[in-house]
Write a protein that holds these residues in place. Structure first.
Motif: not given
Length: 350
Positions: A87-93
């Protein structure tokens, strides 16, 4: 049309925190921008924080990443941690890490043990990734719970000051949501369609904080009316201001009553503090007790295990001296009056 008010509020809080990071860690020309991590459990508070960081960081020239910690205390925790990382990766982090820890079992209790393991993992991630700061999702409601727990322990003004907005080595931990209520973070996740995970431990009455959240605070609000959470959070800030001033006074006073005359090559020399009893007795009680607490911690007593009753017993060696024996303090530390001196040392066979 602008963002939902809840989303706008959390973004503003994060924007202010990032401005503070940039002020403290200005990036020289041709150098990478500072990296800010979000500690995310997958709950509403930390997911709202991660989303706000992902939105604000590129607008301020800050790199944004995330860390989720798997405590290994529940079935399926590893899979859940990996899901949070996705989920964090999908936010662009980026970078995003899932870190597994082993939670020790100590007398401090499961909540404190998990917290110790979590912060250890976050400290290690900061060093490894070269991060400037870590954002934590503690809200105003969490602050109110912390103050109420401190009040129940009777540990004094510092305990009532709750969580600091900035803490840790070099001020690495930031809590931008201490003025934001928990309902706003959940609303922000809902309007942004952010999936959240509700930790069952947060509703388990076996945990003290859970009982405060679901029983004590609702009872107080029923008896006293709405506004208890805000009042407790306000008390935290007022108490912190007072405690900071008294701690500064105590640090200065301690220098005037230290009488250490121990050879630096003597075994245990760095774990022994000697104080002048006459000088200590002359100090105001609030300052004197802080000096005693500082001395006990320096001698090796764990700060989290040193309670008000321990300090009161030490204080009685000054104010109600009747030839008492040495006091046993947490961490195998003992305090003993020897004539005109109070000696606080790490316990060892004599």
């Amino acid at each position: 049309m602008g963002p939902h008010p809840a989303v706008a509020a959390i973004r503003l809080a994060v924007r202010r925190a990032l401005h503070d990071v940039l002020t403290a860690h200005p990036a020289p020309a041709h150098c990478p921008a500072p990296l800010v991590l979000v500690a995310c459990s997958g709950g509403a508070d930390s997911m709202a924080l991660a989303s706000a960081l992902a939105f604000e960081a590129p607008r301020l020239g800050v790199r944004a990443g995330g860390v989720t910690v798997d405590h290994g205390l529940q079935d399926g925790s590893a899979e859940r941690a990996q899901d949070v990382a996705v989920r964090l990766t999908s936010l662009g982090l980026a970078p995003v890490e899932s870190v597994a820890v082993r939670v020790a079992r100590t007398a401090a209790g499961p909540e404190a043990d998990a917290r110790e393991a979590r912060y250890g993992a976050l400290d290690e991630a900061v060093e490894r990734l070269g991060a400037a700061a870590v954002l934590l999702g503690h809200t105003r409601d969490d602050q109110a719970e912390t103050v109420l727990l401190g009040l129940a322990r009777g540990s004094g003004t510092r305990s009532l000051s709750g969580m600091a907005a900035v803490s840790g080595a070099s001020g690495r931990y930031l809590r931008p949501f201490l003025s934001v209520d928990r309902q706003s973070t959940r609303k922000a996740c809902m309007v942004q369609s952010l999936p959240v995970w509700d930790d069952p431990h947060n509703a388990d009455p076996a945990y003290t904080r859970s009982r405060v959240r679901h029983e004590a605070l609702p009872t107080l609000e029923k008896a006293l009316g709405k506004g208890v959470v805000e009042a407790l959070a306000r008390t935290a800030q007022l108490s912190r201001d007072d405690a900071d001033a008294l701690d500064a006074w105590a640090a200065e006073a301690e220098r005037s009553v230290r009488t250490d005359e121990v050879r630096t090559d003597e075994p245990g020399a760095r774990e022994r503090v000697t104080l002048d009893t006459v000088g200590l007795y002359a100090l105001p009680p609030a300052v004197r007790r802080r000096v005693l607490r500082r001395a006990a911690i320096e001698a090796g007593a764990p700060a989290g295990s040193l309670f008000a009753r321990h300090i009161e017993e030490m204080d009685r060696l000054l104010t109600a001296w009747r030839g008492q024996r040495a006091l046993n303090l947490p961490g195998r530390v003992e305090a003993e009056r020897q004539g005109g001196r109070l000696v606080i040392r790490h316990g060892s066979p004599r």
